[in-house]
Write an enzyme that holds these catalytic residues in place. Structure first.
Site, mmCIF file in Angstrom:
data_model
loop_
_atom_site.group_PDB
_atom_site.id
_atom_site.type_symbol
_atom_site.label_atom_id
_atom_site.label_comp_id
_atom_site.label_asym_id
_atom_site.label_seq_id
_atom_site.Cartn_x
_atom_site.Cartn_y
_atom_site.Cartn_z
ATOM 1 N N THR A 248 80.788 38.439 -93.658
ATOM 2 C CA THR A 248 79.697 37.561 -93.194
ATOM 3 C C THR A 248 78.310 38.067 -93.616
ATOM 4 O O THR A 248 77.299 37.559 -93.144
ATOM 5 C CB THR A 248 79.720 37.429 -91.651
ATOM 6 O OG1 THR A 248 79.553 38.746 -91.081
ATOM 7 C CG2 THR A 248 81.025 36.838 -91.159
ATOM 8 N N ASN B 226 83.870 40.453 -88.738
ATOM 9 C CA ASN B 226 84.567 39.804 -89.858
ATOM 10 C C ASN B 226 85.270 38.517 -89.443
ATOM 11 O O ASN B 226 86.368 38.218 -89.883
ATOM 12 C CB ASN B 226 85.563 40.765 -90.520
ATOM 13 C CG ASN B 226 84.846 41.979 -91.085
ATOM 14 O OD1 ASN B 226 85.005 43.083 -90.589
ATOM 15 N ND2 ASN B 226 84.022 41.769 -92.096
ATOM 16 N N THR B 227 84.611 37.784 -88.539
ATOM 17 C CA THR B 227 85.182 36.496 -88.129
ATOM 18 C C THR B 227 84.127 35.402 -88.265
ATOM 19 O O THR B 227 82.930 35.663 -88.157
ATOM 20 C CB THR B 227 85.634 36.518 -86.658
ATOM 21 O OG1 THR B 227 84.506 36.850 -85.838
ATOM 22 C CG2 THR B 227 86.743 37.511 -86.413
ATOM 23 N N GLU C 131 79.396 34.479 -81.019
ATOM 24 C CA GLU C 131 78.781 34.354 -82.347
ATOM 25 C C GLU C 131 77.376 33.756 -82.239
ATOM 26 O O GLU C 131 76.467 34.130 -82.972
ATOM 27 C CB GLU C 131 79.679 33.502 -83.253
ATOM 28 C CG GLU C 131 80.984 34.217 -83.604
ATOM 29 C CD GLU C 131 81.999 33.343 -84.334
ATOM 30 O OE1 GLU C 131 82.540 33.814 -85.350
ATOM 31 O OE2 GLU C 131 82.256 32.206 -83.899
ATOM 32 N N CYS D 39 57.494 32.865 -70.204
ATOM 33 C CA CYS D 39 58.815 33.371 -69.801
ATOM 34 C C CYS D 39 58.744 33.955 -68.392
ATOM 35 O O CYS D 39 58.589 35.163 -68.199
ATOM 36 C CB CYS D 39 59.306 34.428 -70.792
ATOM 37 S SG CYS D 39 61.010 34.907 -70.459
#
Length: 443
Positions: A349, A339-340, A414, A88
């Site tokens: 979730t 909560n999506t 997400e 890295c």
């Protein structure tokens, strides 16, 4: 050299700057600028989740800037050693500059062979924790604590191990989110890290989801929603699976995970000399045990040595505050939810987050007696498993194509959330193995 546009070569820059909508995010970025004089690209991407970023910073500040058993320049050198294991160059370059800023000896930057023997002694445990943490034994701990004038104290070693696991995991985040190197300000250290490999392996056609693949992506979301609903209903009805069956499902998942690997056509890239010089035994990696006839990691029963009951208190005893901040960060990411799911809102979730966390632990050989690993197969499609395993185990092989192909209809925030879960689950897994070895040494 050409830089990718914006902080990430995977995420459009507009997605990272929703100024009008997210006051907490904006405030955090302003604080970063005031305290460091710049906002690095990791911060920009993590800033999609302000609650997590705040807790990440607290841990980072403790590790690098607060009082502790290790002097500051050695902390940065350990960060360089850890990041180099995963090639890295983004993190290596950053900590080379920081090492010099806090008065580190420039000669050490010629490579590990120029560092003091005490730091070089960390090389073996660095290698094992980065790639096969289940191999850490109390003998490794003993070798570090009892090496005459170069021996480590227990407190120094704990801080060193937290630094190593932190930077191995952060390398996963850098590659998993396609973090681009920053343009160097004038007068700064002339270290020039290459852009992540993923930039070069990303034709523009992979950017969007269109036409029939758009319909497929929509369908994937609906299938996942239906499976979650079904699993939640089954949990309410099921009388409980036998312990033997649960164990069998775990072993099956662990064995299957050996077959989940990035495609063989991903070219091995040559390590730049300014990273390779910090690596001993560069051939050693996670993938080695998956060769035919070799075994998966031995199973570590989480109940026998848990973070909550054992790891946390050991760290807190030897490195006060670190246990508290680590625990807070694990909790924040594990419980983080809006909560999506893609275009759906009002969704619980929990089940999905737990499946991702437990799958990361599964590929490192850690099993939870009370978890049904059948859920992993139900909830994580193959492209997501390939992505998770790659980013957790050999992040330097992550590509933009992998990032694009899982959860095609989900928001970038997400997908970054998945990366945060990976970062913390991976760090906790490696720490559990290291702390268990210390506990065995002490008893």
């Amino acid at each position: 050299r050409q830089l990718g546009r914006g902080p990430s070569s995977f995420i459009p820059v507009e997605e990272l700057l929703p100024w009008g909508t997210e006051r907490a995010q904006r405030q955090l970025l302003i604080e970063a600028f005031v305290s460091m004089g710049r906002v690095d690209n990791i911060t920009m991407v993590m800033g999609l989740h302000p609650e997590y970023l705040a807790s990440f910073w607290k841990r980072l500040y403790l590790l690098l800037h607060m009082d502790g058993p290790l002097p500051y320049h050695k902390r940065h050198y350990i960060a360089i050693m850890a990041a180099a294991r995963h090639q890295c160059s983004y993190l290596v370059g950053f900590h080379v500059a920081e090492f010099l800023k806090v008065g580190g000896n420039p000669a050490w930057l010629q490579g590990l062979h120029c560092a003091p023997q005490k730091l070089r002694n960390l090389s073996e445990i660095n290698k094992i924790l980065a790639h096969r943490p289940w191999l850490v034994t109390k003998e490794h701990i003993e070798a570090l604590l009892k090496t005459g004038e170069n021996s480590w104290s227990l407190a120094e070693l704990i801080q060193g191990l937290v630094l190593l696991t932190h930077y191995h995991s952060l390398a996963s985040f850098v590659f998993g989110c396609g973090i681009n190197p920053e343009a160097e300000p004038e007068g700064s250290h002339p270290f020039q890290p290459p852009s992540p490999r993923s930039c070069q392996s990303s034709p523009a056609s992979e950017d969007g989801v269109s036409g029939s693949s758009g319909k497929d992506a929509m369908q994937e979301v609906e299938v996942l929603m239906a499976r979650m609903k079904l699993l939640q209903e089954c949990q309410l009805e099921e009388e409980g699976v036998t312990q033997e069956e649960m164990e069998t499902r775990f072993e099956l998942e662990k064995t299957e995970s050996l077959l989940v690997a990035p495609s063989v056509d991903i070219a091995e890239h040559v390590l730049p000399p300014d990273v390779l010089c910090f690596v001993e035994d560069p051939e050693f990696g996670y993938k080695d045990f998956t060769r035919k006839g070799e075994q998966a990691p031995p199973t570590f029963r989480a109940q026998d040595y848990t973070w909550e009951d054992h790891g946390y208190s050991l760290i807190n005893r030897l490195y006060p505050d670190a246990g508290q901040l680590l625990d807070e960060k694990f909790q924040v990411v594990y419980n983080l939810t809006y909560n999506t799911i893609a275009m759906h809102s009002g969704v619980d979730t929990t089940m999905l987050r737990r499946a991702i966390w437990n799958y990361v632990h599964c590929v490192f050989g850690i099993r939870y007696d009370d978890y049904d690993y059948g859920e992993v197969n139900q909830l994580l499609e193959r492209s997501l498993k390939v992505y998770i395993k790659t980013v957790a185990c050999y992040p330097e092989k992550a590509t933009r194509r992998m990032y694009t192909h899982f959860w095609r209809h989900f928001k970038h925030s997400e997908k970054v959330h998945v990366n945060l879960l990976l970062l913390e689950a991976r760090m906790q897994a490696a720490l559990l193995y290291a702390l268990r070895a210390i506990t065995r040494y002490m008893t």
